[in-house]
Scaffold this motif. Sequence first.
Motif, mmCIF file in Angstrom:
data_model
loop_
_atom_site.group_PDB
_atom_site.id
_atom_site.type_symbol
_atom_site.label_atom_id
_atom_site.label_comp_id
_atom_site.label_asym_id
_atom_site.label_seq_id
_atom_site.Cartn_x
_atom_site.Cartn_y
_atom_site.Cartn_z
ATOM 1 N N HIS A 170 -2.043 2.307 2.208
ATOM 2 C CA HIS A 170 -2.663 1.524 3.272
ATOM 3 C C HIS A 170 -3.142 2.453 4.380
ATOM 4 O O HIS A 170 -2.447 3.405 4.751
ATOM 5 N N ARG A 181 -0.672 1.780 8.408
ATOM 6 C CA ARG A 181 0.677 1.252 8.599
ATOM 7 C C ARG A 181 1.671 2.385 8.422
ATOM 8 O O ARG A 181 1.306 3.520 8.106
ATOM 9 N N GLY A 182 2.953 2.113 8.627
ATOM 10 C CA GLY A 182 3.959 3.161 8.654
ATOM 11 C C GLY A 182 4.277 3.767 7.298
ATOM 12 O O GLY A 182 3.911 3.232 6.247
ATOM 13 N N ALA A 202 6.529 1.550 5.005
ATOM 14 C CA ALA A 202 5.780 0.441 4.413
ATOM 15 C C ALA A 202 4.928 0.920 3.247
ATOM 16 O O ALA A 202 4.723 0.185 2.268
ATOM 17 N N ASN A 203 4.436 2.150 3.324
ATOM 18 C CA ASN A 203 3.569 2.669 2.265
ATOM 19 C C ASN A 203 4.326 3.115 1.024
ATOM 20 O O ASN A 203 3.710 3.491 0.023
ATOM 21 N N ASP A 233 3.956 10.254 3.971
ATOM 22 C CA ASP A 233 4.168 9.083 3.116
ATOM 23 C C ASP A 233 4.900 9.483 1.840
ATOM 24 O O ASP A 233 5.863 8.828 1.415
ATOM 25 N N GLU A 252 -1.973 -6.473 6.629
ATOM 26 C CA GLU A 252 -0.862 -5.514 6.616
ATOM 27 C C GLU A 252 -1.029 -4.417 7.661
ATOM 28 O O GLU A 252 -0.162 -3.549 7.793
ATOM 29 N N LEU A 253 -2.121 -4.439 8.388
ATOM 30 C CA LEU A 253 -2.415 -3.381 9.347
ATOM 31 C C LEU A 253 -1.370 -3.354 10.458
ATOM 32 O O LEU A 253 -1.052 -4.381 11.052
ATOM 33 N N ASP A 254 -0.836 -2.178 10.733
ATOM 34 C CA ASP A 254 0.208 -2.000 11.752
ATOM 35 C C ASP A 254 -0.061 -0.685 12.481
ATOM 36 O O ASP A 254 0.551 0.347 12.203
ATOM 37 N N THR A 310 2.941 1.261 14.459
ATOM 38 C CA THR A 310 3.909 1.980 13.626
ATOM 39 C C THR A 310 3.257 3.168 12.943
ATOM 40 O O THR A 310 3.872 4.238 12.810
ATOM 41 N N CYS A 311 2.022 3.005 12.513
ATOM 42 C CA CYS A 311 1.307 4.097 11.856
ATOM 43 C C CYS A 311 1.216 5.315 12.773
ATOM 44 O O CYS A 311 1.563 6.435 12.377
#
Length: 404
Positions: free
Chosen positions: A148, A151-152, A155-156, A199, A272-274, A277-278
């Motif tokens: 993604h 995002r963080g 999450a990935n 990641d 799902e975009l964050d 956190t990213c």
Amino acid sequence: MNKLATLLDAGNFADLILEARKAARDRRAFADSALKTWAGRRFRNLFLNHAIHDPVALEAASGHAFLGIFGADQRPERQRIAERFLKGDGPTEWNLDMPAAAIPELKNTTILFCPGMLNGMLPVRAFQEALPAAERKYGWKILRADLHPMRGCEANISDLLAAMNEGQGLRADTTLIGPGEGSAPGDVMIIAYSKGTPDVLTALVQRPELRKRVRCIFNWAGAPGGSYLANDIYDSLKDLPVEVYEKRLDMLLKMVSPVVNTDFESLRRVAELDLKTCIHDLSTEVRGKFMKEYSETINDMGIPIFNITGSTTALEVPYFQMQGVNQLNRYDANNDMQVTQDQGKVKLPMATDLAMMRGHHWDLSYSPFPVAMRFGSPHLDHPFPKEAALTAMVQLAAELGLID
């Protein structure tokens, strides 16, 4: 290892290739300085072998950049490429005469490319042309993890699991692999770009069952140490009320990069975009804490890691990135417009520094941006020879016996 050092001193490259492969049977040998030195020298040589055949790179390395109005560039092509696209020891090694390397078949290894932040949100994808070209030429199995873009790291992990366990993601040509169309890739050689590196390391720390299938990791312009620029962006985001954050998301994304696509109707996985956190996960505090806590764990995995970093100047980047370069110059003049050398390296005994490339963070991985998306900048043409670098990475790993 004493034999490797002796062969290095003698410049006996043919025997070095054989002895290095023998030594690398024990993955812990990559902690030895002689093997590290050879791996770097060999990678840079392989890169030059291929880059001289890239007409765009050769043009960028020739003529006006060095000679002004004084006529044709008389330097050998290898020297031109080395002096334009390598830094550190690289420019002085252009005339080293090493044996050619074979193109491996890779029957038992898949190349897994793990992209960084903004994956799919910029006008082009990382290694957009290089990966499908290598697939066509050499028949290598190549899979892009569908990480993604915003995002963080934790999450990935699900995206890495989907790639490694089910073959889900994107093909080399960036087309999406639909449900049920993928197949598990087996053992992988990972090339991780930018945020792709944290990641990947996060996934390997939290999902130990993946480790045995990772032959090696190439940390390509990665950000394992975070970025000072992420610190500043996060400081401007962290205290924003939710209602402001949600209403002005397009503006906030433009803070990250003015060329990012904010047409949310055209983007996948927007829900799902964050962003917070990213960016937080790319801060130096978070990445430093992660590496401090898990360095021993990562090193004990026994996975060889190869660092390849970039270096640029404020006059070689898009004008809207000049401020970032100048800011990073306070810490390290050899930054790539996003990370310093220190932030761009995994610093462990099992990690080897292969090269410092001359190119900015996007030039090293992205094809030229469409002219209409360059905002008048002359430095979004991205002439760096990416296919040459990709081929050199694979050849080095195969020659060392890490992949087959």
